[in-house]
Design a protein around this motif. Structure first.
Motif, PDB file in Angstrom:
ATOM      1  N   ILE A   1       3.639  -5.658 -10.068  1.00  0.00           N
ATOM      2  CA  ILE A   1       2.254  -5.312 -10.418  1.00  0.00           C
ATOM      3  C   ILE A   1       1.874  -4.080  -9.601  1.00  0.00           C
TER       4      ILE A   1
ATOM      5  N   PHE B   1       9.947  -8.151   8.969  1.00  0.00           N
ATOM      6  CA  PHE B   1       9.158  -9.159   8.248  1.00  0.00           C
ATOM      7  C   PHE B   1       9.961  -9.865   7.149  1.00  0.00           C
TER       8      PHE B   1
ATOM      9  N   ARG C   1       9.667  -2.394   9.366  1.00  0.00           N
ATOM     10  CA  ARG C   1       9.176  -3.443   8.440  1.00  0.00           C
ATOM     11  C   ARG C   1      10.271  -4.395   7.996  1.00  0.00           C
TER      12      ARG C   1
ATOM     13  N   ALA D   1       0.391 -15.785   4.775  1.00  0.00           N
ATOM     14  CA  ALA D   1       1.183 -15.508   5.976  1.00  0.00           C
ATOM     15  C   ALA D   1       0.643 -14.272   6.692  1.00  0.00           C
TER      16      ALA D   1
ATOM     17  N   GLY E   1       2.300  -4.493  -5.426  1.00  0.00           N
ATOM     18  CA  GLY E   1       2.291  -3.438  -4.390  1.00  0.00           C
ATOM     19  C   GLY E   1       3.688  -2.914  -4.092  1.00  0.00           C
TER      20      GLY E   1
ATOM     21  N   ASN F   1       1.521 -13.071   9.379  1.00  0.00           N
ATOM     22  CA  ASN F   1       2.653 -12.306   9.900  1.00  0.00           C
ATOM     23  C   ASN F   1       3.953 -13.029   9.537  1.00  0.00           C
TER      24      ASN F   1
ATOM     25  N   GLY G   1       4.266   0.256  -1.910  1.00  0.00           N
ATOM     26  CA  GLY G   1       3.715   0.291  -0.555  1.00  0.00           C
ATOM     27  C   GLY G   1       4.819   0.166   0.498  1.00  0.00           C
TER      28      GLY G   1
HETATM   29  N1  LIG Z   1       2.123 -10.640   6.601  1.00  0.00           N
HETATM   30  C1  LIG Z   1       2.855  -9.697   7.170  1.00  0.00           C
HETATM   31  O1  LIG Z   1       3.824  -9.962   7.910  1.00  0.00           O
HETATM   32  C2  LIG Z   1       2.517  -8.272   6.913  1.00  0.00           C
HETATM   33  C3  LIG Z   1       1.403  -7.990   6.198  1.00  0.00           C
HETATM   34  N2  LIG Z   1       1.057  -6.719   5.925  1.00  0.00           N
HETATM   35  C4  LIG Z   1      -0.109  -6.549   5.057  1.00  0.00           C
HETATM   36  O2  LIG Z   1       0.381  -6.220   3.768  1.00  0.00           O
HETATM   37  C5  LIG Z   1      -0.558  -5.382   3.104  1.00  0.00           C
HETATM   38  C6  LIG Z   1       0.151  -4.117   2.628  1.00  0.00           C
HETATM   39  O3  LIG Z   1       0.570  -3.399   3.746  1.00  0.00           O
HETATM   40  P1  LIG Z   1       1.360  -2.008   3.597  1.00  0.00           P
HETATM   41  O4  LIG Z   1       2.544  -2.179   2.724  1.00  0.00           O
HETATM   42  O5  LIG Z   1       1.521  -1.486   4.961  1.00  0.00           O
HETATM   43  O6  LIG Z   1       0.256  -1.130   2.823  1.00  0.00           O
HETATM   44  P2  LIG Z   1       0.473   0.122   1.854  1.00  0.00           P
HETATM   45  O7  LIG Z   1      -0.835   0.821   1.803  1.00  0.00           O
HETATM   46  O8  LIG Z   1       1.669   0.882   2.253  1.00  0.00           O
HETATM   47  O9  LIG Z   1       0.769  -0.570   0.447  1.00  0.00           O
HETATM   48  C7  LIG Z   1      -0.201  -1.209  -0.328  1.00  0.00           C
HETATM   49  C8  LIG Z   1       0.188  -1.023  -1.783  1.00  0.00           C
HETATM   50  O10 LIG Z   1      -0.704  -1.792  -2.581  1.00  0.00           O
HETATM   51  C9  LIG Z   1      -0.903  -1.079  -3.775  1.00  0.00           C
HETATM   52  N3  LIG Z   1      -2.105  -1.527  -4.456  1.00  0.00           N
HETATM   53  C10 LIG Z   1      -3.401  -1.372  -4.098  1.00  0.00           C
HETATM   54  N4  LIG Z   1      -4.204  -1.901  -5.039  1.00  0.00           N
HETATM   55  C11 LIG Z   1      -3.395  -2.387  -6.001  1.00  0.00           C
HETATM   56  C12 LIG Z   1      -3.630  -3.048  -7.240  1.00  0.00           C
HETATM   57  N5  LIG Z   1      -4.853  -3.263  -7.686  1.00  0.00           N
HETATM   58  N6  LIG Z   1      -2.557  -3.447  -7.967  1.00  0.00           N
HETATM   59  C13 LIG Z   1      -1.304  -3.230  -7.535  1.00  0.00           C
HETATM   60  N7  LIG Z   1      -1.015  -2.579  -6.380  1.00  0.00           N
HETATM   61  C14 LIG Z   1      -2.054  -2.177  -5.628  1.00  0.00           C
HETATM   62  C15 LIG Z   1      -1.012   0.387  -3.319  1.00  0.00           C
HETATM   63  O11 LIG Z   1      -0.748   1.255  -4.410  1.00  0.00           O
HETATM   64  C16 LIG Z   1       0.084   0.423  -2.264  1.00  0.00           C
HETATM   65  O12 LIG Z   1       1.315   0.824  -2.840  1.00  0.00           O
HETATM   66  C17 LIG Z   1      -1.681  -5.145   4.116  1.00  0.00           C
HETATM   67  O13 LIG Z   1      -2.728  -6.055   3.872  1.00  0.00           O
HETATM   68  C18 LIG Z   1      -1.046  -5.460   5.455  1.00  0.00           C
HETATM   69  O14 LIG Z   1      -1.963  -5.897   6.408  1.00  0.00           O
HETATM   70  C19 LIG Z   1       1.797  -5.668   6.363  1.00  0.00           C
HETATM   71  C20 LIG Z   1       2.904  -5.877   7.118  1.00  0.00           C
HETATM   72  C21 LIG Z   1       3.361  -7.199   7.464  1.00  0.00           C
END
Ligand SMILES: NC(=O)C1=CN([C@@H]2O[C@H](COP(=O)(O)OP(=O)(O)OC[C@H]3O[C@@H](n4cnc5c(N)ncnc54)[C@H](O)[C@@H]3O)[C@@H](O)[C@H]2O)C=CC1
Ligand SMILES: O=C(O)C1=N[C@H](C(=O)O)C[C@H](O)C1
Length: 266
Positions: free
Chosen positions: A36, A240, A237, A125, A11, A127, A14
């Motif tokens: 990936i 994080f 972000r 994780a 990702g 968060n 993203g």
């Molecule tokens: N644990 C934490 O502290 C945090 C967790 N998150 C989580 O992280 C995840 C991503 O969040 P964001 O970056 O805001 O979302 P985003 O929508 O900006 O990015 C997601 C990315 O995943 C890619 N993607 C989707 N399917 C894919 C595949 N099959 N192969 C490779 N890439 C693929 C998309 O192209 C996109 O670039 C969400 O589940 C969110 O809840 C977000 C912020 C903090």
């Protein structure tokens, strides 16, 4: 000599993935071995505008893990993809650090079992932000003294899962501390469906989705003549990334799945 941890990021384009790419590239002792993505198979990351790394792009996680043999996968994608990536990583000897939220309990259990049977560390994780982890821990402490609680989590409107992983984890941590208790009047009726929010063992959880928000949560405890609100805001972000770095190091020394960064900080 210091061991260099080789990392694959899923990702990378993203919102979180971009930050994680910068983190790994700028951290001594870490190497971005590949990424990936859904697109750009076998191209270089630097072929995409905004990136300078020569790391190779793969669309097939299995091919990526077999060719690159990285130490750690960081997944920041979507719930279905994140689960598949974590499983494929473990089956190929790679330790997953999963920031992606929205997994089912069944998926979590399956990854826990797989991690244990492979004796490979996994970190899930919900968060990574230290402030959010403290907010969850303080809420768990407060639940010992206040049995009445509701959670309000607020996120940007591009978020796919509700409630948030953080909201769910907070409710689970509170559950460990307090007895089950339905919140509100026993005879209350919703005239608009969903107005009382989700219900986790009586804990009400409300999900707000609006442009302009990043990631925010307040846990409200009510008592006689008093209200305690424990609140955390991620405005950016970058909040994080220290947690991501900690998890990359920690997962190298684990042989089973850890759910929640609170379990790896002192
Ligand atoms: N644990 C934490 O502290 C945090 C967790 N998150 C989580 O992280 C995840 C991503 O969040 P964001 O970056 O805001 O979302 P985003 O929508 O900006 O990015 C997601 C990315 O995943 C890619 N993607 C989707 N399917 C894919 C595949 N099959 N192969 C490779 N890439 C693929 C998309 O192209 C996109 O670039 C969400 O589940 C969110 O809840 C977000 C912020 C903090
Ligand atoms: O999607 C997000 O943005 C975030 N997701 C995680 C969650 O579901 O709790 C962590 C943080 O709240 C940001």
């Amino acid at each position: 000599m210091e061991q260099v941890i080789s990392v694959v990021i899923a990702g990378p384009r993203g919102k979180m993935g971009k930050e994680a790419v910068k983190l790994v590239e700028n951290t001594q002792g870490m190497k971005l071995s590949a990424v990936i993505d859904r697109k750009y198979n076998h191209q270089k990351l630097s072929d995409i505008e905004g990136f300078s790394s020569d790391s190779r792009i793969y669309t097939d996680p299995e091919e990526c893990f077999k060719a690159e043999q990285p130490d750690v996968l960081i997944d920041l994608t979507t719930p279905e993809t994140g689960y598949l990536h974590a499983k494929t990583a473990l089956l190929n000897g790679v330790r997953p650090v999963i920031g992606t939220t929205g997994f089912t309990q069944h998926e979590l259990n399956e990854l826990k079992d797989l991690s244990k049977s492979k004796q490979l560390g996994t970190i899930i994780a919900p968060n990574f932000a230290i402030g959010a982890i403290l907010m969850m821990k303080f809420s768990q402490m407060a639940a010992k003294y206040f049995e009445d609680v509701e959670i309000i989590e607020m996120h940007h409107d591009q978020k796919l899962d509700a409630p948030s992983g953080t909201g769910l984890k907070t409710a689970e941590m509170i559950q460990e501390q307090r007895k089950s208790k339905p919140q509100g009047h026993p005879d209350e009726k919703e005239t608009v469906a969903g107005s009382r929010g989700g219900d986790i063992d009586g804990i009400r959880i409300h999900s707000v989705r609006l442009p302009g928000l990043v990631a925010h949560q307040q846990v409200m405890f009510g008592g006689d003549g008093q209200l305690l609100t424990i609140k955390h805001d991620s405005h950016d972000r970058g909040s994080f990334m220290s947690g991501v770095k900690l998890c990359i190091h920690s997962v190298m020394n684990l042989e089973e799945l850890v759910y929640g960064v609170e379990n790896i900080i002192d």
